[in-house]
Motif scaffolding. Structure first.
Motif, PDB file in Angstrom:
ATOM      1  N   ALA A   9       0.778  -1.092  -0.005  1.00 29.48           N
ATOM      2  CA  ALA A   9       0.563   0.022   0.367  1.00 29.48           C
ATOM      3  C   ALA A   9       0.603   1.505   0.063  1.00 29.48           C
ATOM      4  O   ALA A   9       0.255   2.071  -0.800  1.00 29.48           O
ATOM      5  CB  ALA A   9      -1.140  -0.029   1.184  1.00 29.48           C
ATOM      6  N   ASP A  10       2.211   1.132   0.936  1.00 30.96           N
ATOM      7  CA  ASP A  10       3.174   2.366   0.708  1.00 30.96           C
ATOM      8  C   ASP A  10       3.586   2.316  -0.724  1.00 30.96           C
ATOM      9  O   ASP A  10       3.631   3.515  -1.179  1.00 30.96           O
ATOM     10  CB  ASP A  10       3.615   2.248   1.913  1.00 30.96           C
ATOM     11  CG  ASP A  10       3.285   2.360   3.276  1.00 30.96           C
ATOM     12  OD1 ASP A  10       2.431   2.891   3.830  1.00 30.96           O
ATOM     13  OD2 ASP A  10       4.178   2.001   4.262  1.00 30.96           O
ATOM     14  N   LEU A  11       4.256   1.809  -1.439  1.00 30.54           N
ATOM     15  CA  LEU A  11       4.160   1.537  -1.926  1.00 30.54           C
ATOM     16  C   LEU A  11       3.570   2.390  -3.871  1.00 30.54           C
ATOM     17  O   LEU A  11       3.877   3.078  -4.502  1.00 30.54           O
ATOM     18  CB  LEU A  11       5.198   0.280  -3.000  1.00 30.54           C
ATOM     19  CG  LEU A  11       5.687   0.454  -4.291  1.00 30.54           C
ATOM     20  CD1 LEU A  11       7.133   0.859  -4.208  1.00 30.54           C
ATOM     21  CD2 LEU A  11       6.413  -1.455  -4.564  1.00 30.54           C
ATOM     22  N   SER A  12       2.407   1.810  -3.347  1.00 31.82           N
ATOM     23  CA  SER A  12       1.353   2.347  -4.365  1.00 31.82           C
ATOM     24  C   SER A  12       0.982   3.847  -4.011  1.00 31.82           C
ATOM     25  O   SER A  12       0.646   4.390  -5.391  1.00 31.82           O
ATOM     26  CB  SER A  12       0.145   1.834  -3.946  1.00 31.82           C
ATOM     27  OG  SER A  12      -1.107   2.255  -5.080  1.00 31.82           O
ATOM     28  N   ARG A  13       0.977   4.478  -3.351  1.00 32.07           N
ATOM     29  CA  ARG A  13       0.489   4.896  -2.498  1.00 32.07           C
ATOM     30  C   ARG A  13       2.406   6.430  -3.201  1.00 32.07           C
ATOM     31  O   ARG A  13       1.688   7.467  -3.257  1.00 32.07           O
ATOM     32  CB  ARG A  13       0.459   5.950  -0.838  1.00 32.07           C
ATOM     33  CG  ARG A  13      -0.962   5.706  -0.509  1.00 32.07           C
ATOM     34  CD  ARG A  13      -1.193   6.022   0.710  1.00 32.07           C
ATOM     35  NE  ARG A  13      -0.029   5.453   2.082  1.00 32.07           N
ATOM     36  CZ  ARG A  13      -0.408   4.702   2.048  1.00 32.07           C
ATOM     37  NH1 ARG A  13      -1.181   3.473   2.365  1.00 32.07           N
ATOM     38  NH2 ARG A  13       0.956   4.135   2.999  1.00 32.07           N
ATOM     39  N   PHE A  14       3.396   5.627  -3.035  1.00 28.31           N
ATOM     40  CA  PHE A  14       4.951   6.430  -3.194  1.00 28.31           C
ATOM     41  C   PHE A  14       4.621   6.889  -4.870  1.00 28.31           C
ATOM     42  O   PHE A  14       4.884   7.967  -4.856  1.00 28.31           O
ATOM     43  CB  PHE A  14       5.832   5.402  -2.755  1.00 28.31           C
ATOM     44  CG  PHE A  14       6.979   6.746  -3.252  1.00 28.31           C
ATOM     45  CD1 PHE A  14       7.347   7.644  -3.194  1.00 28.31           C
ATOM     46  CD2 PHE A  14       7.412   5.598  -4.552  1.00 28.31           C
ATOM     47  CE1 PHE A  14       8.711   7.722  -3.770  1.00 28.31           C
ATOM     48  CE2 PHE A  14       8.374   6.161  -5.075  1.00 28.31           C
ATOM     49  CZ  PHE A  14       9.115   7.416  -4.159  1.00 28.31           C
ATOM     50  N   ARG A  17       1.920   9.159  -5.599  1.00 27.60           N
ATOM     51  CA  ARG A  17       2.628  10.736  -5.696  1.00 27.60           C
ATOM     52  C   ARG A  17       3.684  11.093  -6.696  1.00 27.60           C
ATOM     53  O   ARG A  17       3.422  12.855  -6.660  1.00 27.60           O
ATOM     54  CB  ARG A  17       3.179  10.748  -4.276  1.00 27.60           C
ATOM     55  CG  ARG A  17       2.080  10.452  -3.732  1.00 27.60           C
ATOM     56  CD  ARG A  17       2.782  11.121  -1.692  1.00 27.60           C
ATOM     57  NE  ARG A  17       1.811  10.245  -0.757  1.00 27.60           N
ATOM     58  CZ  ARG A  17       1.553  10.277   0.852  1.00 27.60           C
ATOM     59  NH1 ARG A  17       3.502  10.171   1.127  1.00 27.60           N
ATOM     60  NH2 ARG A  17       0.930  10.528   1.175  1.00 27.60           N
ATOM     61  N   VAL A  18       4.267  10.521  -7.013  1.00 35.20           N
ATOM     62  CA  VAL A  18       5.565  10.443  -8.020  1.00 35.20           C
ATOM     63  C   VAL A  18       5.068  10.970  -9.012  1.00 35.20           C
ATOM     64  O   VAL A  18       5.005  11.656  -9.528  1.00 35.20           O
ATOM     65  CB  VAL A  18       6.598   9.512  -8.382  1.00 35.20           C
ATOM     66  CG1 VAL A  18       7.150   9.618  -9.414  1.00 35.20           C
ATOM     67  CG2 VAL A  18       7.505   9.485  -7.329  1.00 35.20           C
ATOM     68  N   LEU A  19       3.859  10.341  -9.789  1.00 38.13           N
ATOM     69  CA  LEU A  19       2.803  10.818 -10.529  1.00 38.13           C
ATOM     70  C   LEU A  19       2.091  12.269 -10.575  1.00 38.13           C
ATOM     71  O   LEU A  19       2.556  12.822 -12.204  1.00 38.13           O
ATOM     72  CB  LEU A  19       2.034   9.410 -11.181  1.00 38.13           C
ATOM     73  CG  LEU A  19       2.341   8.020 -11.574  1.00 38.13           C
ATOM     74  CD1 LEU A  19       1.570   7.391 -11.956  1.00 38.13           C
ATOM     75  CD2 LEU A  19       3.378   7.982 -12.578  1.00 38.13           C
ATOM     76  N   VAL A  20       2.071  12.388 -10.055  1.00 40.08           N
ATOM     77  CA  VAL A  20       1.277  13.081  -9.659  1.00 40.08           C
ATOM     78  C   VAL A  20       2.394  14.704  -9.842  1.00 40.08           C
ATOM     79  O   VAL A  20       2.397  15.465 -10.396  1.00 40.08           O
ATOM     80  CB  VAL A  20       0.004  13.577  -8.467  1.00 40.08           C
ATOM     81  CG1 VAL A  20      -0.028  15.062  -8.119  1.00 40.08           C
ATOM     82  CG2 VAL A  20      -1.144  12.991  -8.418  1.00 40.08           C
TER      83      VAL A  20
END
Length: 662
Positions: A9-14, A17-20
């Motif tokens: 889940a943390d990796l997905s959120r990261f 954020r990177v994409l944003v």
């Protein structure tokens, strides 16, 4: 397992954020690229021009104003270079600081009280970013002293200016006119001009205000040039990049003879009046005199309060152009035209005899003529001896509207079209005129008794000396009329070549030659046995003329006879109209001396000497001049001077700063 799910889940959120962040960065770079494209492609030309304008300045180059000369080449208006001390109020600080600035400047360059008052007066009519002169004609020493102290005075500059000068001073000032600083009213008026015309006045501080200077402003001004200068960030010029030189204004040659003009003005002395002399063969104005006069040099840099007050509040009204705008009853000078009207309309023959018992009885009252009467008079004798009775009865026979319709084409009560602005029409009465001139019904009606006095140039008749001179020139030239004009030719200032000749077309009024001869012969008789005999005794030529006396104010016959009610400004005006030589007229004149009494005593002697100058090349000596000025002369006294040996005021006369002194 729980730990594995949390790490995923943390990796997905990261990643999200990177994409944003990547998306935001890409959008920002896209916006930057779009802005750069817009600035460098779409607005390239505009921004390049703006950048260039930050590096360069366009400076207007004011053209040299054209010269004005008389018919013989004497300079009447010219230019001279001088250093001028100027303050730009918007750069010099608050208005309250200006007096302190002037005080400090006065320690470096002398500034007197009159110059201070003139500066403050000019500042009121100027914008905050307009340079307002404090001193003109600074010496080289004064310029050097200021240059050493310039750092102390923000908004204060010494500039080299071309200033207008009028070498003849007061002579012909009403004709030549003057230039003055452009005021706020004129600035607002310029907003309605075409763009090209308005642009031509960039950098121009002065404009023609009166006379020829005003009427021929566009001709005299020239075309403004431009200089493209490279400037520093502080706005100081470093070098010239390009130059389009100004085109000097064209010069004018007037029909005036300035020596004749000065002669006439000198003969008037301290008296008030007007004289117009015209060449009947061309319509050229040879002299155009209004007395008193004024010095146009006072107005060039801005007239000071005291001088303006002296001119504007004077009871003699020296700023009034009496030849152009002063209207007067013509008096008996109207009689030759009444006689011509009688012949042309068939109302009378030249041979018809009228009895002059000394009055004309009409409507229960007596209209006075010569005391004791003249007895039987025909047309010739009626003009020669100025019979009022003859012309009273003629006016009654003709009626006001017939008189009006004959006199209008001669120019009475009409705009002559002379090339000066501000001409007035005067009054040539008619029944229609009276209906329009008055409001109450009882005033609108024309009464038969009002016609009687028109025959001798009184009543509602009110004309300018320009109109009377123009009509006299038309009569002298056999009924052929030319529009009177002052400008003879326009010259290219650089080459001197004639650009334009002023030659108005002739208008033939269609008078029968025999009728014109009757009237002109009667006017010759005026100088040979009539009211002008004493004045024209011994002349080397033959002239025709008519004296006139016109009421300045309306007084009862009893009051006028007593003389008690007549102060100096209630006395009759003296008039004289004439032409010479009688057989081939080259000059026609109309003159008035205000409140001087009989025309034969005051106006005719002036005209005699005008003819002596123009026809015979003679100029009055000092004793004769003094007698004319005093109104006590007849024929010339003593031996006259040769006109060729008398010089007008030198065109190289020193031009003093009009504000100098206190």
């Amino acid at each position: 397992m729980t730990e594995i799910r949390d790490a995923a889940a943390d990796l997905s959120r990261f990643r999200r954020r990177v994409l944003v962040v990547v998306g935001v960065v890409l959008v920002c770079f896209g916006l930057l690229a779009a802005r750069l494209t817009y600035l460098q492609v779409v607005r390239h030309a505009e921004l390049a021009e703006r950048a260039e304008s930050n590096r360069t300045a366009i400076v207007p180059v004011v053209p040299h104003r054209g010269l004005i000369r008389d018919r013989n080449g004497v300079v009447l208006a010219s230019n001279y270079a001088a250093y001028t001390l100027e303050i730009t109020p918007g750069k010099a600080g608050k208005a309250a600081d200006l007096d302190a600035t002037l005080d400090a400047l006065a320690e470096v360059v002398p500034i007197n009280a009159r110059e201070r008052r003139r500066f403050h007066q000019l500042r009121q009519d100027s914008r905050s970013f307009d340079a307002v002169p404090v001193r003109t004609q600074l010496t080289d020493e004064e310029v050097a002293r200021f240059a050493a102290q310039r750092y102390r005075f923000p908004g204060v500059e010494v500039n080299a200016r071309l200033l207008r000068s009028y070498p003849q001073g007061e002579v012909a000032s009403h004709v030549i006119g003057y230039i003055g600083r452009i005021n706020q009213r004129e600035t607002v008026a310029m907003e309605d001009w075409e763009d090209e015309e308005r642009a031509n006045y960039r950098g121009t501080d002065h404009i023609g205000k009166l006379g020829i200077e005003q009427s021929y402003e566009r001709v005299l001004h020239g075309q403004t040039g431009v200089e493209q200068m490279e400037t520093t960030a502080g706005g100081h010029a470093t070098r010239q990049l390009a130059r389009h030189p100004a085109v000097p204004g064209q010069s004018l040659t007037l029909s005036l003879d300035i020596k004749l003009q000065k002669l006439v003005e000198d003969m008037y002395g301290e008296r008030r009046g007007a004289l117009v002399a015209i060449d009947p063969r061309t319509g050229e104005v040879l002299a155009f005199v209004s007395k008193p006069t004024f010095d146009p040099n006072l107005f060039v840099g801005g007239i000071d309060t005291e001088s303006w007050k002296a001119l504007s509040e004077s009871i003699d009204n020296p700023l009034l152009n009496r030849a152009l705008r002063g209207t007067y009853p013509p008096g008996s000078t109207y009689k030759p035209f009444m006689a011509l009207a009688a012949l042309e309309t068939g109302k009378r023959t030249a041979q018809k005899i009228e009895n002059d018992p000394g009055y004309y009885h009409f409507g229960g009252r007596n209209f006075l003529s010569h005391p004791g009467g003249l007895g039987g008079v025909d047309m010739n004798r009626a003009i020669q001896h100025s019979s009022n009775t003859y012309f009273y009865s003629l006016a009654n026979e003709m009626g006001v509207d017939m008189i009006h319709d004959f006199m209008a084409p001669l120019g009475f009560g009409q705009i002559t079209g002379i090339d000066l602005l501000g001409e007035v029409r005067g009054v040539l009465p008619s029944t229609g005129w009276k209906r329009n001139a008055y409001r109450r019904a009882e005033q609108k009606k024309w009464h038969a008794g009002e016609t009687i006095s028109l025959g001798i140039g009184q009543g509602y008749n009110s004309f300018t000396m320009l109109q009377l001179a123009s009509a006299s020139a038309t009569l002298a030239h056999g009924g052929v009329r030319f529009r009177p004009h002052l400008v003879r030719a326009v010259h290219d200032t650089v080459t001197g070549a004639v650009v334009q000749h002023m030659r108005p077309a002739a208008e033939d009024l269609g008078y029968a030659a025999r009728n014109v001869d009757v009237v002109r012969n009667a006017m010759v008789a005026v100088t040979q046995g009539g009211t002008g005999t004493r004045v024209f005794a011994g002349s080397a030529y033959t002239s025709g003329g008519k004296t006139g006396t016109a009421q300045a104010v309306g007084l009862s016959a009893k009051a006028r006879a007593s003389g008690k009610a007549l102060d100096a400004r209630q006395r009759d005006h003296a008039l004289y109209m004439a032409f010479a030589p009688a057989d081939d007229p080259s000059i026609a004149v109309a003159a008035i001396v205000e409140n001087a009494g009989f025309g034969a005593a005051s106006a005719a002697p002036i005209v005699r000497r005008v003819f002596d100058y123009w026809v015979d090349g003679k100029y009055p000596n000092a004793a004769d001049m003094a007698a004319v000025q005093a109104g006590t002369s007849g024929a010339p006294l003593g031996t006259p001077l040769l006109a060729s040996e008398v010089e007008p005021r030198s065109a190289g006369a020193d031009i003093a700063d009009p504000a100098a002194g206190d």
